[in-house]
Write an enzyme that holds these catalytic residues in place. Structure first.
Site, PDB file in Angstrom:
ATOM      1  CE  LYS A  13     -40.317 -17.766  21.894  1.00 34.47           C
ATOM      2  NZ  LYS A  13     -40.185 -19.237  21.983  1.00 34.47           N
ATOM      3  NE  ARG A  88     -37.509 -15.828  26.899  1.00 36.39           N
ATOM      4  CZ  ARG A  88     -37.215 -16.738  25.986  1.00 36.39           C
ATOM      5  NH1 ARG A  88     -37.324 -17.997  26.253  1.00 36.39           N
ATOM      6  NH2 ARG A  88     -36.774 -16.365  24.809  1.00 36.39           N
ATOM      7  NE  ARG A 127     -33.611 -24.024  16.670  1.00 37.57           N
ATOM      8  CZ  ARG A 127     -34.188 -23.203  17.536  1.00 37.57           C
ATOM      9  NH1 ARG A 127     -34.938 -22.219  17.111  1.00 37.57           N
ATOM     10  NH2 ARG A 127     -34.016 -23.387  18.836  1.00 37.57           N
ATOM     11  NE  ARG A 133     -31.140 -21.542  19.758  1.00 40.27           N
ATOM     12  CZ  ARG A 133     -32.307 -20.959  20.072  1.00 40.27           C
ATOM     13  NH1 ARG A 133     -32.952 -20.261  19.155  1.00 40.27           N
ATOM     14  NH2 ARG A 133     -32.806 -21.093  21.271  1.00 40.27           N
ATOM     15  NE  ARG A 144     -34.100 -23.707  24.501  1.00 40.71           N
ATOM     16  CZ  ARG A 144     -33.991 -24.171  23.257  1.00 40.71           C
ATOM     17  NH1 ARG A 144     -33.215 -25.212  22.999  1.00 40.71           N
ATOM     18  NH2 ARG A 144     -34.637 -23.592  22.283  1.00 40.71           N
TER      19      ARG A 144
END
Ligand code: AP5
Ligand code: MG
Length: 195
Positions: A13, A88, A127, A133, A144
């Site tokens: 996204k 969401r 990532r 992160r 998630r």
């Protein structure tokens, strides 16, 4: 153009929103990025958001809705926006509907990035190595994905029912996915012009 980009965590996204928004000339607004900036700045909003984000849970609707309402009221959103990661929940859908109705505006289209579950996880693990992160740990990545399936995937049915949904294969190179999204944008633009 008022657009949403949806898809599970890791579907691309943020990567694609930045590209599309610059092509269309509208701001890409990521609620996750706004929350992370607040966490980094140690603001009161950041202090609330952090515990939810680090657990892979959604920040409460009341907090998220107020933040988005403020952001969409800024001058750069007057001609349109691309929302990444909002709405969401069904309550967020209702809030966005209310915000738009208040400005006599409507949503033009929703693009969904569709990707196999294993590729999603692999991308986020990669990532984690590069960006660090705090929610890119194996357990939180898993959570998630579950929260997305439970709370956000049902919104796709809602937007499909409104005739707004364009689902796009998000496998392949970043460039290939942008090409597919650009084609969907062309269809959305044609529908907007024709109404
Ligand atoms: P958010 O920041 O939105 O995270 P997310 O939904 O988990 O999605 P990601 O940002 O991880 O993935 P992405 O789809 O943007 O993919 P990306 O382009 O980065 O939200 C974080 C948290 O904030 C939530 O868990 C929640 O706590 C809170 N929050 C946010 N919005 C909320 C809301 N509305 N309500 C309540 N709480 C909210 O790509 C992933 C990786 O893959 C990158 O490394 C990228 O470089 C790579 N990649 C991208 N495309 C490709 C490709 N084609 N091929 C190979 N690699 C690729
Ligand atoms: Mg993102």
């Amino acid at each position: 153009m008022r657009l949403l980009i949806m898809g599970a965590p890791g579907s691309g996204k943020g990567t694609q929103a930045a590209r599309l928004a610059s092509v269309v000339g509208i701001p890409a607004i990521s609620t996750g990025d706004i929350f992370r900036a607040n966490v980094a700045g140690e603001t009161p909003l950041g202090r609330v958001a952090r515990e939810y984000m680090d657990a892979g849970e959604y920040v409460p609707d009341q907090v998220t809705n107020a933040m988005v309402r403020d952001r969409l009221g800024e001058a750069d959103c007057a001609a349109g926006f691309l929302l990444d990661g909002y709405p969401r929940t069904l309550q967020q859908v209702e809030e966005l509907d209310a915000i738009l109705a208040g400005g006599d505006q409507r949503l033009d289209g929703v693009v969904e990035l569709v990707l196999d579950a294993q590729i999603l996880v692999d991308r986020l693990l990669l990532r984690a190595r590069d960006e660090g992160r705090t929610d890119d740990t194996p357990a939180v990545i898993q959570r998630r994905q579950e929260v997305y399936a439970e709370q956000t995937a049902p919104l796709l049915t809602e937007y499909a029912g409104r005739g707004l949904l364009h689902s796009i294969d998000a496998d392949g190179s970043v460039e290939d996915v942008t090409t597919r999204l650009t084609a969907a944008l062309g269809a959305i633009r044609a529908a907007v012009t024709g109404r």
